[in-house]
Design a protein around this motif. Structure first.
Motif, PDB file in Angstrom:
ATOM      1  N   ARG A  73      73.250  -8.664  90.704  1.00  0.00           N
ATOM      2  CA  ARG A  73      72.903  -7.767  92.006  1.00  0.00           C
ATOM      3  C   ARG A  73      72.469  -6.510  91.956  1.00  0.00           C
ATOM      4  O   ARG A  73      71.728  -5.688  92.575  1.00  0.00           O
ATOM      5  N   ASP A  74      72.757  -5.763  90.450  1.00  0.00           N
ATOM      6  CA  ASP A  74      72.641  -4.370  90.413  1.00  0.00           C
ATOM      7  C   ASP A  74      72.136  -4.442  88.756  1.00  0.00           C
ATOM      8  O   ASP A  74      72.924  -4.613  87.844  1.00  0.00           O
ATOM      9  N   GLN A  75      70.743  -4.382  88.458  1.00  0.00           N
ATOM     10  CA  GLN A  75      70.274  -4.283  87.275  1.00  0.00           C
ATOM     11  C   GLN A  75      70.760  -3.252  86.474  1.00  0.00           C
ATOM     12  O   GLN A  75      71.203  -3.313  85.220  1.00  0.00           O
ATOM     13  N   ARG A  76      70.853  -1.893  87.038  1.00  0.00           N
ATOM     14  CA  ARG A  76      71.270  -0.927  86.088  1.00  0.00           C
ATOM     15  C   ARG A  76      72.828  -0.832  85.630  1.00  0.00           C
ATOM     16  O   ARG A  76      72.994  -0.579  84.745  1.00  0.00           O
ATOM     17  N   ALA A  77      73.633  -1.427  86.634  1.00  0.00           N
ATOM     18  CA  ALA A  77      74.889  -1.598  86.434  1.00  0.00           C
ATOM     19  C   ALA A  77      75.263  -2.536  85.304  1.00  0.00           C
ATOM     20  O   ALA A  77      76.192  -2.587  84.572  1.00  0.00           O
ATOM     21  N   TYR A  78      74.374  -3.822  85.583  1.00  0.00           N
ATOM     22  CA  TYR A  78      74.623  -4.734  84.588  1.00  0.00           C
ATOM     23  C   TYR A  78      74.257  -4.535  83.152  1.00  0.00           C
ATOM     24  O   TYR A  78      74.969  -4.767  82.181  1.00  0.00           O
ATOM     25  N   LEU A  79      73.138  -3.572  83.032  1.00  0.00           N
ATOM     26  CA  LEU A  79      72.757  -3.277  81.881  1.00  0.00           C
ATOM     27  C   LEU A  79      73.491  -2.317  81.228  1.00  0.00           C
ATOM     28  O   LEU A  79      74.048  -2.252  79.852  1.00  0.00           O
ATOM     29  N   VAL A  80      74.251  -1.393  81.843  1.00  0.00           N
ATOM     30  CA  VAL A  80      75.145  -0.451  81.217  1.00  0.00           C
ATOM     31  C   VAL A  80      76.445  -1.225  80.951  1.00  0.00           C
ATOM     32  O   VAL A  80      77.142  -0.874  79.904  1.00  0.00           O
ATOM     33  N   ARG A  81      76.789  -2.146  81.723  1.00  0.00           N
ATOM     34  CA  ARG A  81      77.756  -3.203  81.154  1.00  0.00           C
ATOM     35  C   ARG A  81      77.727  -3.642  79.829  1.00  0.00           C
ATOM     36  O   ARG A  81      78.569  -3.860  78.799  1.00  0.00           O
ATOM     37  N   ILE A  82      76.702  -4.358  79.727  1.00  0.00           N
ATOM     38  CA  ILE A  82      76.351  -5.048  78.477  1.00  0.00           C
ATOM     39  C   ILE A  82      76.441  -3.925  77.449  1.00  0.00           C
ATOM     40  O   ILE A  82      76.711  -4.301  76.300  1.00  0.00           O
ATOM     41  N   THR A  83      75.521  -2.917  77.367  1.00  0.00           N
ATOM     42  CA  THR A  83      75.616  -1.732  76.399  1.00  0.00           C
ATOM     43  C   THR A  83      76.749  -1.301  76.074  1.00  0.00           C
ATOM     44  O   THR A  83      77.308  -1.071  74.901  1.00  0.00           O
ATOM     45  N   THR A  84      77.664  -1.157  77.161  1.00  0.00           N
ATOM     46  CA  THR A  84      79.075  -0.746  76.840  1.00  0.00           C
ATOM     47  C   THR A  84      79.719  -1.595  76.099  1.00  0.00           C
ATOM     48  O   THR A  84      80.508  -1.198  75.068  1.00  0.00           O
ATOM     49  N   ARG A  85      79.587  -2.636  76.350  1.00  0.00           N
ATOM     50  CA  ARG A  85      80.647  -3.759  75.496  1.00  0.00           C
ATOM     51  C   ARG A  85      80.141  -4.140  74.199  1.00  0.00           C
ATOM     52  O   ARG A  85      80.670  -3.962  73.243  1.00  0.00           O
ATOM     53  N   ARG A  86      78.679  -3.761  73.811  1.00  0.00           N
ATOM     54  CA  ARG A  86      78.344  -4.060  72.564  1.00  0.00           C
ATOM     55  C   ARG A  86      78.409  -2.576  71.765  1.00  0.00           C
ATOM     56  O   ARG A  86      78.744  -2.737  70.703  1.00  0.00           O
ATOM     57  N   ALA A  87      78.471  -1.545  72.392  1.00  0.00           N
ATOM     58  CA  ALA A  87      78.792  -0.301  71.666  1.00  0.00           C
ATOM     59  C   ALA A  87      80.400  -0.339  71.454  1.00  0.00           C
ATOM     60  O   ALA A  87      80.665   0.227  70.284  1.00  0.00           O
ATOM     61  N   LEU A  88      80.958  -0.887  72.221  1.00  0.00           N
ATOM     62  CA  LEU A  88      82.757  -0.964  71.880  1.00  0.00           C
ATOM     63  C   LEU A  88      82.755  -1.896  70.794  1.00  0.00           C
ATOM     64  O   LEU A  88      83.555  -1.373  69.679  1.00  0.00           O
ATOM     65  N   ASP A  89      82.226  -3.117  70.721  1.00  0.00           N
ATOM     66  CA  ASP A  89      82.336  -3.817  69.467  1.00  0.00           C
ATOM     67  C   ASP A  89      81.703  -3.022  68.284  1.00  0.00           C
ATOM     68  O   ASP A  89      82.499  -3.015  67.236  1.00  0.00           O
ATOM     69  N   ARG A  90      80.727  -2.275  68.389  1.00  0.00           N
ATOM     70  CA  ARG A  90      80.437  -1.550  67.256  1.00  0.00           C
ATOM     71  C   ARG A  90      81.071  -0.516  66.791  1.00  0.00           C
ATOM     72  O   ARG A  90      81.249  -0.148  65.564  1.00  0.00           O
ATOM     73  N   LEU A  91      81.685   0.136  67.828  1.00  0.00           N
ATOM     74  CA  LEU A  91      82.428   1.551  67.615  1.00  0.00           C
ATOM     75  C   LEU A  91      83.705   0.943  66.456  1.00  0.00           C
ATOM     76  O   LEU A  91      84.121   1.625  65.835  1.00  0.00           O
ATOM     77  N   ARG A  92      84.260  -0.078  67.146  1.00  0.00           N
ATOM     78  CA  ARG A  92      85.441  -0.704  66.537  1.00  0.00           C
ATOM     79  C   ARG A  92      85.118  -0.979  64.931  1.00  0.00           C
ATOM     80  O   ARG A  92      85.810  -0.689  63.967  1.00  0.00           O
ATOM     81  N   SER A  93      83.927  -1.528  64.612  1.00  0.00           N
ATOM     82  CA  SER A  93      83.658  -1.785  63.521  1.00  0.00           C
ATOM     83  C   SER A  93      83.058  -0.520  62.524  1.00  0.00           C
ATOM     84  O   SER A  93      83.269  -0.665  61.219  1.00  0.00           O
ATOM     85  N   MET A  94      82.850   0.379  63.209  1.00  0.00           N
ATOM     86  CA  MET A  94      82.315   1.562  62.350  1.00  0.00           C
ATOM     87  C   MET A  94      83.659   2.338  61.884  1.00  0.00           C
ATOM     88  O   MET A  94      83.459   3.255  61.083  1.00  0.00           O
ATOM     89  N   ARG A  95      84.769   2.054  62.394  1.00  0.00           N
ATOM     90  CA  ARG A  95      85.908   2.877  61.801  1.00  0.00           C
ATOM     91  C   ARG A  95      86.058   2.654  60.327  1.00  0.00           C
ATOM     92  O   ARG A  95      86.388   3.687  59.739  1.00  0.00           O
ATOM     93  N   ARG A  96      85.902   1.580  59.950  1.00  0.00           N
ATOM     94  CA  ARG A  96      85.983   1.254  58.568  1.00  0.00           C
ATOM     95  C   ARG A  96      85.078   2.050  57.755  1.00  0.00           C
ATOM     96  O   ARG A  96      85.363   2.703  56.729  1.00  0.00           O
ATOM     97  N   ARG A  97      83.742   2.236  58.482  1.00  0.00           N
ATOM     98  CA  ARG A  97      82.788   2.917  57.537  1.00  0.00           C
ATOM     99  C   ARG A  97      83.065   4.228  57.588  1.00  0.00           C
ATOM    100  O   ARG A  97      82.810   4.965  56.552  1.00  0.00           O
TER     101      ARG A  97
END
Length: 317
Positions: A73-97
């Motif tokens: 329904r809202d392409q901008r919101a949907y894309l931000v949601r995907i980006t946020t979730r992918r960034a969160l996953d990466r942020l957690r994995s970056m802690r070890r680095r």
């Protein structure tokens, strides 16, 4: 299940009656491209790494290509949601680095256009000083703070992105804001004041003027240098004007090299591109209060200097 809780299809195709747009791109691609700068800014503010932000966008793109556009329904919101979730996953994995990183860790500096500096909210949200404060938040706190404070998203939208209920997100936002407010600069200075302080610092640096440095550095100034184990850097922060000034002059004295500072705009704020014998050595960003420098952030790690050769477009909209 898709990012909005609905079904997805295995392939991405144009919506019914769609096809390609006037610019030659299919609707899904056009939507991604039109929001790309926003998505990069979201990922960068969450991660502090342009390289990881680019990787996050690649993951977002691959996920977006599998989405059934009829369900969006809202392409901008949907894309931000995907980006946020992918960034969160990466942020957690970056802690070890980061735990294994040699010496202090600083965000990856970005050369930005002058218009970024003119946008006060954007310039503050990507400033080196604030990005360092965000490092002290948990991954979820950081995501909520960035989406709420920088991008002004509603609690319901943030809740969907971080997979929490809105009431919990409100509590997280309040806690994160209080944490950041206690650590951010007490009084913001104008870009002209920051440039003036940086110019005084540059002149003192190039002329190896100890008193000149002491005049522009605040008594409680902190210098953090990031060499990443590749370039020499102080193993821990140095605190206090006298110690910082003598550390700088001492390092220059031992080097017996020509040092110049080229004024530039990094992360939307005045900075110096430091050259040693004509070669780029690093980037110096500052935090200024009351016309004096309270923070010096020196990135020497060459792996973090790949985005200072050309401007990166950022936006909060």
């Amino acid at each position: 299940m898709n990012e909005s809780g609905g079904p997805t299809t295995g392939t991405a195709g144009p919506p019914p009656g769609g096809g390609r747009t006037d610019c030659g791109m299919d609707p899904a691609t056009e939507a991604f491209v039109s929001h790309r700068n926003l998505l990069f800014t979201v990922a960068y503010e969450m991660l502090g790494s342009a390289t990881d932000a680019e990787d996050t966008l690649q993951e977002t793109w691959l996920r977006w290509m599998k989405v059934d556009m009829e369900q969006v329904r809202d392409q901008r919101a949907y894309l931000v949601r995907i980006t946020t979730r992918r960034a969160l996953d990466r942020l957690r994995s970056m802690r070890r680095r980061k735990e294994e990183y040699v010496g202090p860790w600083l965000p990856e500096p970005l050369l930005t256009a002058p218009d970024v500096a003119e946008d006060v909210e954007l310039a503050e949200s990507v400033s080196m000083a604030l990005m360092l404060v965000l490092e002290t938040l948990s991954p979820t706190e950081r995501a909520v703070f960035v989406l709420r404070e920088a991008f002004d998203l509603g609690y319901d939208e943030i809740a969907a992105a971080v997979r929490k209920n809105p009431a919990t997100v409100r509590q997280i936002a309040h806690r994160a804001r209080r944490h950041v407010d206690a650590r951010r600069p007490r009084e913001a200075v104008s870009p002209s004041q920051a440039r003036a302080a940086l110019e005084s610092f540059r002149h003192a640096l190039e002329s190896r003027d100890l008193q000149g440095l002491l005049d522009v550095l605040a008594p409680e100034v902190v210098v953090i240098s990031d060499g990443g184990g590749v370039k020499q850097a102080a193993p821990r922060p140095i605190i206090g004007a006298d110690k910082v000034a003598r550390f700088i002059i001492g390092g220059l004295g031992k080097a017996h090299v020509a040092v110049t500072g080229e004024p530039t705009v990094v992360n939307g704020n005045p900075a110096l591109l430091l050259r040693v014998n004509g070669e780029i050595d690093g980037v110096i960003a500052i935090r200024a209060e009351d016309a004096r420098i309270t923070g010096l952030y020196y990135v020497r790690n060459p792996h973090k200097l790949t985005h200072v050769g050309s401007e990166t477009s950022l936006t909060l909209r």
